[in-house]
Design a protein around this motif. Structure first.
Motif, PDB file in Angstrom:
ATOM      1  N   ALA A   1     -65.194  71.289 -13.552  1.00 34.24           N
ATOM      2  CA  ALA A   1     -65.092  70.911 -15.011  1.00 34.24           C
ATOM      3  C   ALA A   1     -63.990  71.920 -15.427  1.00 34.24           C
ATOM      4  O   ALA A   1     -63.316  71.889 -16.458  1.00 34.24           O
ATOM      5  N   LEU A   2     -64.173  73.379 -14.984  1.00 28.20           N
ATOM      6  CA  LEU A   2     -63.263  74.233 -15.493  1.00 28.20           C
ATOM      7  C   LEU A   2     -61.962  73.924 -14.977  1.00 28.20           C
ATOM      8  O   LEU A   2     -60.790  73.987 -15.819  1.00 28.20           O
ATOM      9  N   GLY A   3     -61.629  73.344 -13.862  1.00 23.99           N
ATOM     10  CA  GLY A   3     -60.289  72.912 -13.303  1.00 23.99           C
ATOM     11  C   GLY A   3     -59.597  71.726 -14.155  1.00 23.99           C
ATOM     12  O   GLY A   3     -58.655  71.935 -14.490  1.00 23.99           O
ATOM     13  N   VAL A   4     -60.652  70.981 -14.481  1.00 20.16           N
ATOM     14  CA  VAL A   4     -59.980  69.799 -15.226  1.00 20.16           C
ATOM     15  C   VAL A   4     -59.765  70.220 -16.577  1.00 20.16           C
ATOM     16  O   VAL A   4     -58.709  69.856 -17.281  1.00 20.16           O
ATOM     17  N   ALA A   5     -60.622  71.026 -17.263  1.00 23.80           N
ATOM     18  CA  ALA A   5     -60.354  71.632 -18.673  1.00 23.80           C
ATOM     19  C   ALA A   5     -59.242  72.377 -18.781  1.00 23.80           C
ATOM     20  O   ALA A   5     -58.229  72.307 -19.406  1.00 23.80           O
ATOM     21  N   VAL A   6     -58.838  73.303 -17.770  1.00 29.83           N
ATOM     22  CA  VAL A   6     -57.288  74.132 -17.741  1.00 29.83           C
ATOM     23  C   VAL A   6     -56.572  73.104 -17.481  1.00 29.83           C
ATOM     24  O   VAL A   6     -55.373  73.341 -18.000  1.00 29.83           O
ATOM     25  N   ALA A   7     -56.456  72.045 -16.602  1.00 35.21           N
ATOM     26  CA  ALA A   7     -55.237  71.261 -16.495  1.00 35.21           C
ATOM     27  C   ALA A   7     -55.024  70.283 -17.660  1.00 35.21           C
ATOM     28  O   ALA A   7     -54.079  70.065 -18.130  1.00 35.21           O
ATOM     29  N   GLN A   8     -56.153  70.199 -18.418  1.00 37.60           N
ATOM     30  CA  GLN A   8     -56.068  69.272 -19.803  1.00 37.60           C
ATOM     31  C   GLN A   8     -55.479  69.999 -20.865  1.00 37.60           C
ATOM     32  O   GLN A   8     -54.471  69.798 -21.424  1.00 37.60           O
ATOM     33  N   LYS A   9     -55.665  71.331 -20.716  1.00 34.18           N
ATOM     34  CA  LYS A   9     -55.214  72.244 -21.646  1.00 34.18           C
ATOM     35  C   LYS A   9     -53.669  72.692 -21.307  1.00 34.18           C
ATOM     36  O   LYS A   9     -52.906  72.516 -22.495  1.00 34.18           O
TER      37      LYS A   9
ATOM     38  N   LEU B   1     -56.676  80.901 -23.690  1.00 36.35           N
ATOM     39  CA  LEU B   1     -57.000  80.323 -22.284  1.00 36.35           C
ATOM     40  C   LEU B   1     -57.702  81.582 -21.602  1.00 36.35           C
ATOM     41  O   LEU B   1     -58.555  81.314 -21.101  1.00 36.35           O
ATOM     42  N   GLY B   2     -57.055  82.857 -21.569  1.00 37.64           N
ATOM     43  CA  GLY B   2     -57.653  83.875 -20.979  1.00 37.64           C
ATOM     44  C   GLY B   2     -58.926  84.341 -21.681  1.00 37.64           C
ATOM     45  O   GLY B   2     -59.968  84.480 -20.782  1.00 37.64           O
ATOM     46  N   THR B   3     -59.119  84.225 -22.968  1.00 35.98           N
ATOM     47  CA  THR B   3     -60.382  84.355 -23.729  1.00 35.98           C
ATOM     48  C   THR B   3     -61.344  83.586 -23.156  1.00 35.98           C
ATOM     49  O   THR B   3     -62.633  84.017 -22.868  1.00 35.98           O
ATOM     50  N   LEU B   4     -60.958  82.086 -23.078  1.00 37.54           N
ATOM     51  CA  LEU B   4     -61.984  81.187 -22.709  1.00 37.54           C
ATOM     52  C   LEU B   4     -62.494  81.537 -21.210  1.00 37.54           C
ATOM     53  O   LEU B   4     -63.622  81.299 -20.890  1.00 37.54           O
ATOM     54  N   GLY B   5     -61.287  81.685 -20.282  1.00 36.20           N
ATOM     55  CA  GLY B   5     -61.705  81.910 -19.090  1.00 36.20           C
ATOM     56  C   GLY B   5     -62.797  83.278 -18.806  1.00 36.20           C
ATOM     57  O   GLY B   5     -63.565  83.230 -17.960  1.00 36.20           O
TER      58      GLY B   5
ATOM     59  N   ARG C   1     -64.634  84.378 -20.988  1.00 34.78           N
ATOM     60  CA  ARG C   1     -66.137  83.922 -21.502  1.00 34.78           C
ATOM     61  C   ARG C   1     -66.763  82.868 -20.372  1.00 34.78           C
ATOM     62  O   ARG C   1     -68.068  83.139 -20.015  1.00 34.78           O
ATOM     63  N   MET C   2     -66.001  82.252 -19.814  1.00 36.75           N
ATOM     64  CA  MET C   2     -66.558  81.399 -18.662  1.00 36.75           C
ATOM     65  C   MET C   2     -67.104  81.972 -17.574  1.00 36.75           C
ATOM     66  O   MET C   2     -68.267  81.772 -17.177  1.00 36.75           O
ATOM     67  N   GLU C   3     -66.327  82.980 -17.369  1.00 35.08           N
ATOM     68  CA  GLU C   3     -66.773  84.022 -16.019  1.00 35.08           C
ATOM     69  C   GLU C   3     -68.048  84.638 -16.268  1.00 35.08           C
ATOM     70  O   GLU C   3     -68.671  84.842 -15.646  1.00 35.08           O
ATOM     71  N   ARG C   4     -68.084  85.276 -17.556  1.00 36.59           N
ATOM     72  CA  ARG C   4     -69.170  86.014 -18.063  1.00 36.59           C
ATOM     73  C   ARG C   4     -70.465  84.865 -18.133  1.00 36.59           C
ATOM     74  O   ARG C   4     -71.488  85.479 -17.728  1.00 36.59           O
ATOM     75  N   ALA C   5     -70.389  83.884 -18.761  1.00 36.62           N
ATOM     76  CA  ALA C   5     -71.526  82.877 -18.597  1.00 36.62           C
ATOM     77  C   ALA C   5     -71.867  82.447 -17.444  1.00 36.62           C
ATOM     78  O   ALA C   5     -73.126  82.417 -16.938  1.00 36.62           O
ATOM     79  N   TYR C   6     -71.011  82.312 -16.504  1.00 34.37           N
ATOM     80  CA  TYR C   6     -71.148  81.754 -15.030  1.00 34.37           C
ATOM     81  C   TYR C   6     -71.890  82.902 -14.496  1.00 34.37           C
ATOM     82  O   TYR C   6     -72.867  82.821 -13.685  1.00 34.37           O
TER      83      TYR C   6
END
Length: 523
Positions: free
Chosen positions: A378-386, A413-417, A419-424
């Protein structure tokens, strides 16, 4: 008109005016005129100008300032009076008038009419209302008396108070008859009310306004409006004792209590001291007798209640028997309760077997792996879509705006990344902690620790645990699990292993890491 000279004497205006004045004063030197008062005027000079009239004529009158203050009654429109004075003229206006020296009502009928009119006026203002009246004190300490200090009235009041209940009496001296009596009585009532509590002169608890009997003219001062208003406004309870029982004045209506005579006012004001002493003694005796009867009655009731109560041993017998009954049942109830809890614990432990916990742990680990893969995809798909969206938008923007948008998108994108890493990481840590908890629970519930203390787990040929010796038949194949391995055995009844039946599984050799298989007997 004839021009012949006339022999008629000539007079000046002043000569004629003063001649008429002298003639009238000589003819009517001192007269009494009866009539009804009409117009009344009181200018600032202090004189009173009025009209005396009847059904056919009007006579002007004047009361000079010095005489006006000494009149027995004040002029009021509509009052029928008898005026005494002299007839004179006023040359300045060519009019005649009467200079009045005295003014009195024309008989009792006129006074009564004036009294009724004044009574209606004051009653309409509520000065005679019952709700304004106060209760008299039962035993006043100080009595104020408004009356003449030289008459028989004050002596009668003092004598009656001294006979009944001697106390402090203050006398406010006033004239009780004449032109100034009304004002003096009103000042006396207000003066007593103005005395402060605890001052040098004690403030009265009760006021008596007193005067002996007389005609309506003699008592007229107590019908004065100022007296009525002072009595109605008095904060100290007031007794009116004016005249005899058949006499009445307006102060009687405004007072809190009307006494028939001044002596009666003293009797109303204070009780008889001897009667109070006798009544107090009688009440004291009745109180003592009543208390004695009450104590005797309560003593009798107490004794009757005491006789009706059971003995202390009877009161404790039933609770003691109940205690013994529950004590005897307590041991059995505790045994039953222990068995019930042991059974519940065994049922719960059966549901928490190591296999169940192992499957739950494996399932959770698998779910975590699946979710981790899905999250990565999902992260890869979201990054690709963005990225695709940024590229599509960049084609429509200028190089400067495109660079700004790219920079902003990169930062976001860096901020979301991050946040995603921290959440993961947080979710992975929570899942790892849960697996560790389940592993600890599995170890605490595992029977391995029990085997390490020297115990053994015996299973039948189907792998089911054997719980009692009576359930094992001779010759049955057994598997014995120890802390460091497992062995196989054959059950015998006399300690000698019987030959294995056809088709029975042969004992297997010990596997690597386990002790050699041993054939023996459990019995």
């Amino acid at each position: 008109m004839s021009d012949k000279p006339s022999n008629i004497a000539e007079f000046s205006v002043a000569e004629i005016s003063f001649s008429i004045k002298k003639t009238m004063e000589d003819a009517f030197g001192y007269v009494r005129v009866r009539g009804e008062l009409g117009r009344i005027s009181r200018p600032g000079s202090g004189h009173i100008y009025l009209d005396l009239k009847d059904d056919r004529a009007v006579l002007s009158g004047v009361v000079w300032k010095g005489v006006a203050s000494r009149l027995k009654i004040q002029p009021e429109q509509g009052l029928e009076v008898i005026a005494t004075g002299k007839i004179t003229t006023f040359p300045g206006q060519s009019k005649y008038q009467m200079v009045i020296d005295a003014l009195e009502p024309a008989g009792a009928g006129a006074l009564m009419a004036l009294l009724e009119e004044r009574k209606r006026k004051l009653a309409a203002e509520g000065l005679f209302a019952e709700e304004r009246k106060q209760l008299l004190p039962s035993l006043p300490r100080v009595i104020g008396v408004v009356t003449s200090p030289t008459g028989a009235v004050i002596r009668d009041i003092l004598h009656r108070i001294s006979d009944r209940f001697p106390l402090h009496v203050l006398v406010w001296p006033v004239r009780v008859q004449g032109e100034t009596s009304g004002a003096e009585v009103a000042n006396g009532i207000r003066g007593f009310n103005a005395l402060p509590q605890g001052g040098a002169i004690p403030r009265p608890d009760l006021i008596i306004v007193a005067r002996g009997g007389g005609s309506i003219e003699d008592l007229w001062g107590f019908n004065d409006e100022a007296v009525v208003r002072a009595a109605s406004e008095s904060n100290i309870p007031l007794i009116s004792a004016v005249g005899h029982e058949t006499d009445w004045t307006l102060i009687d209506l405004a007072a809190d209590v009307r006494a028939p005579t001044p002596t009666g006012a003293a009797e109303i004001a204070v009780p008889v001291k001897a009667d109070l002493i006798a009544m107090t003694g009688d009440l004291s005796r009745r109180l003592s007798s009543g208390l004695n009867r009450l104590v005797a009655t309560r003593r009798t009731e107490l004794r009757a209640a005491e006789a009706a109560l059971p003995a202390p041993r009877d009161l404790l017998a039933l609770p003691r028997q109940t205690f013994d009954t529950y004590a005897s049942r307590l041991e059995h109830a505790l045994t039953v309760n222990t068995r019930s809890h042991r059974s519940s614990f065994q049922n719960a432990s059966a549901r928490l077997s190591p296999a169940v916990l192992t499957r739950s742990t494996q399932k959770a680990r698998g779910d975590l792996s699946v979710l981790s893969d899905r999250q990565q995809r999902a992260l890869g798909v979201a990054v690709a879509q963005k990225r695709q969206g940024f590229q599509h938008a960049s084609s429509r923007l200028s190089p400067l705006k495109l660079q700004q948008q790219i920079q902003l998108g990169s930062e976001r994108l860096g901020t979301l990344g991050d946040r995603m890493e921290r959440a993961y990481g947080t979710r992975l840590s929570k899942t790892r902690d849960r697996l560790t908890t389940l592993e600890s629970l599995l170890k605490s519930l595992s029977y391995k620790d029990v085997l390490a203390r020297g115990y053994a787990l015996v299973r039948d040929d189907k792998g089911q645990p054997i719980r009692s010796a009576s359930s094992v038949a001779p010759g049955a194949a057994l598997a014995i699990e120890l802390a460091d391995g497992s062995i196989e055995a054959i059950a015998t009844g006399d300690g000698v292993a019987p030959p294995a039946p056809k088709g029975a599984p042969r004992p297997k050799k010990a596997t690597a890491g386990k002790s050699a298989t041993t054939q023996g007997s459990l019995f």
